[in-house]
Motif scaffolding. Structure first.
Motif, PDB file in Angstrom:
ATOM      1  N   ASP A  13       0.851  -1.188   0.000  1.00 24.57           N
ATOM      2  CA  ASP A  13       0.000   0.000   0.000  1.00 24.57           C
ATOM      3  C   ASP A  13       0.887   1.239   0.000  1.00 24.57           C
ATOM      4  OD1 ASP A  13      -2.338  -1.481  -0.002  1.00 24.57           O
ATOM      5  OD2 ASP A  13      -2.488  -1.499   2.187  1.00 24.57           O
ATOM      6  N   VAL A  14       0.464   2.236  -0.762  1.00 30.77           N
ATOM      7  CA  VAL A  14       1.195   3.495  -0.869  1.00 30.77           C
ATOM      8  C   VAL A  14       0.240   4.613  -0.445  1.00 30.77           C
ATOM      9  CG1 VAL A  14       2.416   5.062  -2.411  1.00 30.77           C
ATOM     10  CG2 VAL A  14       2.579   2.593  -2.765  1.00 30.77           C
ATOM     11  N   PRO A  15       0.522   5.297   0.658  1.00 37.31           N
ATOM     12  CA  PRO A  15      -0.377   6.356   1.120  1.00 37.31           C
ATOM     13  C   PRO A  15      -0.631   7.398   0.036  1.00 37.31           C
ATOM     14  CG  PRO A  15       1.339   5.953   2.739  1.00 37.31           C
ATOM     15  CD  PRO A  15       1.699   5.179   1.510  1.00 37.31           C
ATOM     16  N   GLY A  16      -1.917   7.635  -0.257  1.00 37.04           N
ATOM     17  CA  GLY A  16      -2.275   8.627  -1.258  1.00 37.04           C
ATOM     18  C   GLY A  16      -1.968   8.212  -2.683  1.00 37.04           C
ATOM     19  N   GLY A  17      -1.594   6.940  -2.885  1.00 36.44           N
ATOM     20  CA  GLY A  17      -1.238   6.473  -4.219  1.00 36.44           C
ATOM     21  C   GLY A  17      -1.860   5.126  -4.542  1.00 36.44           C
ATOM     22  N   THR A  18      -1.517   4.619  -5.679  1.00 34.39           N
ATOM     23  CA  THR A  18      -2.015   3.329  -6.131  1.00 34.39           C
ATOM     24  C   THR A  18      -1.216   2.202  -5.479  1.00 34.39           C
ATOM     25  OG1 THR A  18      -2.535   4.322  -8.269  1.00 34.39           O
ATOM     26  CG2 THR A  18      -2.418   1.924  -8.190  1.00 34.39           C
ATOM     27  N   PRO A  19      -1.909   1.192  -4.934  1.00 34.08           N
ATOM     28  CA  PRO A  19      -1.174   0.048  -4.373  1.00 34.08           C
ATOM     29  C   PRO A  19      -0.298  -0.604  -5.452  1.00 34.08           C
ATOM     30  CG  PRO A  19      -3.487  -0.067  -3.787  1.00 34.08           C
ATOM     31  CD  PRO A  19      -3.355   1.035  -4.800  1.00 34.08           C
ATOM     32  N   GLN A  20       0.852  -1.071  -5.056  1.00 34.85           N
ATOM     33  CA  GLN A  20       1.769  -1.747  -5.967  1.00 34.85           C
ATOM     34  C   GLN A  20       1.613  -3.250  -5.771  1.00 34.85           C
ATOM     35  OE1 GLN A  20       3.822   0.108  -8.247  1.00 34.85           O
ATOM     36  NE2 GLN A  20       2.307   1.570  -7.510  1.00 34.85           N
ATOM     37  N   GLU A  21       1.322  -3.977  -6.856  1.00 31.73           N
ATOM     38  CA  GLU A  21       1.082  -5.410  -6.783  1.00 31.73           C
ATOM     39  C   GLU A  21       2.124  -6.154  -7.605  1.00 31.73           C
ATOM     40  OE1 GLU A  21      -3.620  -5.853  -6.247  1.00 31.73           O
ATOM     41  OE2 GLU A  21      -3.017  -5.077  -8.208  1.00 31.73           O
ATOM     42  N   PHE A  22       2.528  -7.306  -7.074  1.00 27.64           N
ATOM     43  CA  PHE A  22       3.556  -8.120  -7.724  1.00 27.64           C
ATOM     44  C   PHE A  22       3.148  -9.589  -7.690  1.00 27.64           C
ATOM     45  CE2 PHE A  22       5.457  -4.347  -5.958  1.00 27.64           C
ATOM     46  CZ  PHE A  22       6.194  -3.860  -7.021  1.00 27.64           C
ATOM     47  N   TRP A  23       3.537 -10.303  -8.744  1.00 26.79           N
ATOM     48  CA  TRP A  23       3.287 -11.731  -8.842  1.00 26.79           C
ATOM     49  C   TRP A  23       4.631 -12.403  -9.065  1.00 26.79           C
ATOM     50  CZ3 TRP A  23       0.365  -7.815 -10.605  1.00 26.79           C
ATOM     51  CH2 TRP A  23      -0.962  -7.774 -10.187  1.00 26.79           C
ATOM     52  N   ALA A  24       5.026 -13.216  -8.107  1.00 29.93           N
ATOM     53  CA  ALA A  24       6.356 -13.842  -8.162  1.00 29.93           C
ATOM     54  C   ALA A  24       6.243 -15.355  -8.334  1.00 29.93           C
ATOM     55  CB  ALA A  24       7.133 -13.521  -6.884  1.00 29.93           C
ATOM     56  N   HIS A  25       7.295 -15.923  -8.846  1.00 36.37           N
ATOM     57  CA  HIS A  25       7.394 -17.372  -8.992  1.00 36.37           C
ATOM     58  C   HIS A  25       8.865 -17.765  -8.944  1.00 36.37           C
ATOM     59  CE1 HIS A  25       7.895 -15.732 -13.068  1.00 36.37           C
ATOM     60  NE2 HIS A  25       8.648 -16.793 -13.296  1.00 36.37           N
ATOM     61  N   VAL A  26       9.102 -19.051  -8.803  1.00 38.25           N
ATOM     62  CA  VAL A  26      10.469 -19.575  -8.799  1.00 38.25           C
ATOM     63  C   VAL A  26      10.943 -19.653 -10.249  1.00 38.25           C
ATOM     64  CG1 VAL A  26      11.923 -21.574  -8.269  1.00 38.25           C
ATOM     65  CG2 VAL A  26      10.108 -20.893  -6.690  1.00 38.25           C
ATOM     66  N   GLY A  27      12.125 -19.140 -10.489  1.00 40.15           N
ATOM     67  CA  GLY A  27      12.704 -19.169 -11.832  1.00 40.15           C
ATOM     68  C   GLY A  27      14.206 -19.364 -11.767  1.00 40.15           C
ATOM     69  N   ARG A  28      14.838 -19.345 -12.905  1.00 39.52           N
ATOM     70  CA  ARG A  28      16.287 -19.584 -12.986  1.00 39.52           C
ATOM     71  C   ARG A  28      17.113 -18.372 -12.587  1.00 39.52           C
ATOM     72  NH1 ARG A  28      17.770 -24.537 -13.011  1.00 39.52           N
ATOM     73  NH2 ARG A  28      16.201 -25.827 -13.950  1.00 39.52           N
ATOM     74  N   ALA A  29      16.566 -17.174 -12.764  1.00 40.27           N
ATOM     75  CA  ALA A  29      17.328 -15.950 -12.469  1.00 40.27           C
ATOM     76  C   ALA A  29      16.422 -14.939 -11.786  1.00 40.27           C
ATOM     77  CB  ALA A  29      17.887 -15.362 -13.768  1.00 40.27           C
ATOM     78  N   ALA A  30      17.039 -14.051 -11.010  1.00 35.79           N
ATOM     79  CA  ALA A  30      16.281 -12.982 -10.348  1.00 35.79           C
ATOM     80  C   ALA A  30      15.944 -11.917 -11.382  1.00 35.79           C
ATOM     81  CB  ALA A  30      17.094 -12.388  -9.211  1.00 35.79           C
ATOM     82  N   ARG A  31      14.651 -11.694 -11.564  1.00 38.67           N
ATOM     83  CA  ARG A  31      14.190 -10.689 -12.518  1.00 38.67           C
ATOM     84  C   ARG A  31      12.976  -9.990 -11.937  1.00 38.67           C
ATOM     85  NH1 ARG A  31      14.309 -15.087 -16.613  1.00 38.67           N
ATOM     86  NH2 ARG A  31      16.391 -15.037 -17.466  1.00 38.67           N
ATOM     87  N   LEU A  32      12.862  -8.718 -12.227  1.00 44.02           N
ATOM     88  CA  LEU A  32      11.696  -7.945 -11.813  1.00 44.02           C
ATOM     89  C   LEU A  32      11.301  -7.022 -12.943  1.00 44.02           C
ATOM     90  CD1 LEU A  32       9.623  -6.914  -9.725  1.00 44.02           C
ATOM     91  CD2 LEU A  32      11.385  -5.329  -8.928  1.00 44.02           C
ATOM     92  N   ASN A  33      10.059  -7.133 -13.379  1.00 43.43           N
ATOM     93  CA  ASN A  33       9.514  -6.213 -14.364  1.00 43.43           C
ATOM     94  C   ASN A  33       8.573  -5.296 -13.600  1.00 43.43           C
ATOM     95  OD1 ASN A  33       7.775  -4.934 -16.282  1.00 43.43           O
ATOM     96  ND2 ASN A  33       8.392  -6.467 -17.794  1.00 43.43           N
ATOM     97  N   TRP A  34       9.008  -4.086 -13.348  1.00 40.82           N
ATOM     98  CA  TRP A  34       8.240  -3.166 -12.515  1.00 40.82           C
ATOM     99  C   TRP A  34       6.890  -2.828 -13.149  1.00 40.82           C
ATOM    100  CZ3 TRP A  34       8.985  -1.892  -7.617  1.00 40.82           C
ATOM    101  CH2 TRP A  34       8.187  -0.875  -7.090  1.00 40.82           C
ATOM    102  N   LYS A  35       6.849  -2.699 -14.469  1.00 41.31           N
ATOM    103  CA  LYS A  35       5.606  -2.308 -15.141  1.00 41.31           C
ATOM    104  C   LYS A  35       4.531  -3.380 -15.066  1.00 41.31           C
ATOM    105  CE  LYS A  35       7.600   1.040 -18.256  1.00 41.31           C
ATOM    106  NZ  LYS A  35       7.734   1.528 -19.606  1.00 41.31           N
ATOM    107  N   THR A  36       4.912  -4.646 -15.199  1.00 46.10           N
ATOM    108  CA  THR A  36       3.918  -5.725 -15.163  1.00 46.10           C
ATOM    109  C   THR A  36       3.757  -6.314 -13.768  1.00 46.10           C
ATOM    110  OG1 THR A  36       5.511  -7.481 -15.668  1.00 46.10           O
ATOM    111  CG2 THR A  36       4.442  -6.368 -17.547  1.00 46.10           C
ATOM    112  N   GLY A  37       4.738  -6.076 -12.897  1.00 46.27           N
ATOM    113  CA  GLY A  37       4.683  -6.644 -11.554  1.00 46.27           C
ATOM    114  C   GLY A  37       5.154  -8.089 -11.485  1.00 46.27           C
TER     115      GLY A  37
END
Length: 117
Positions: free
Chosen positions: A74-98
C-alpha cells in the motif's frame, strides 16, 4: 533502507477441509527473496512510504508458474503496488507488469523440453 515489517504469508484458496495449513519453509524463502528483490528496486525506493499489506501463495499453481506468489504494497495517497512472483532460474523484476522471478538454491532440474517442471 530498513527492513519493512511484512505480513504473514497466507495460503489461498483456503483448504475446503478447514484444516489450518501453514506455508512451507520453501514458500517462506520464496516470499523473503521476492520481497527483497522488489524492495531493492530503485522504483520501490522512489515510492512514498510503501507498506507491505498482503502476501499470498496460490496453492492451485505450481511454484514456477506466474502468479504463484502475490505481494501487495500500500502506498499512502497512491495506487497500491502489486507483484506476482514465482520460482525461476534468475532474479528478474519487471516493474511495469509486476512480474518477478526468484531463483532458489534447490530448484528442480529442467525437463527434456528445457523447462522447469
Amino acid at each position: 533502507m530498513s527492513v519493512l515489517a511484512r505480513p504473514a504469508l497466507m495460503l489461498v484458496p483456503p483448504p475446503a477441509d478447514a484444516v489450518i495449513r501453514t506455508p512451507t519453509a520453501r514458500q517462506q524463502r520464496l516470499y523473503a527473496a521476492a520481497a527483497a528483490l522488489i524492495e531493492a528496486a530503485p522504483e520501490f525506493a522512489a515510492l512514498p512510504a510503501p507498506t507491505p499489506s498482503r502476501a499470498e501463495v496460490n496453492v492451485g499453481l505450481h511454484e514456477t508458474q506466474r502468479g504463484y506468489l502475490y505481494l501487495r504494497y500500500d502506498v499512502p495517497g497512491g495506487t497500491p503496488q502489486e507483484f506476482w512472483a514465482h520460482v525461476g532460474r534468475a532474479a528478474r523484476l519487471n516493474w511495469k507488469t509486476g512480474q518477478a522471478s526468484v531463483p532458489l538454491a534447490d530448484l528442480p532440474a529442467r525437463t527434456a523440453a528445457g523447462r522447469t517442471p
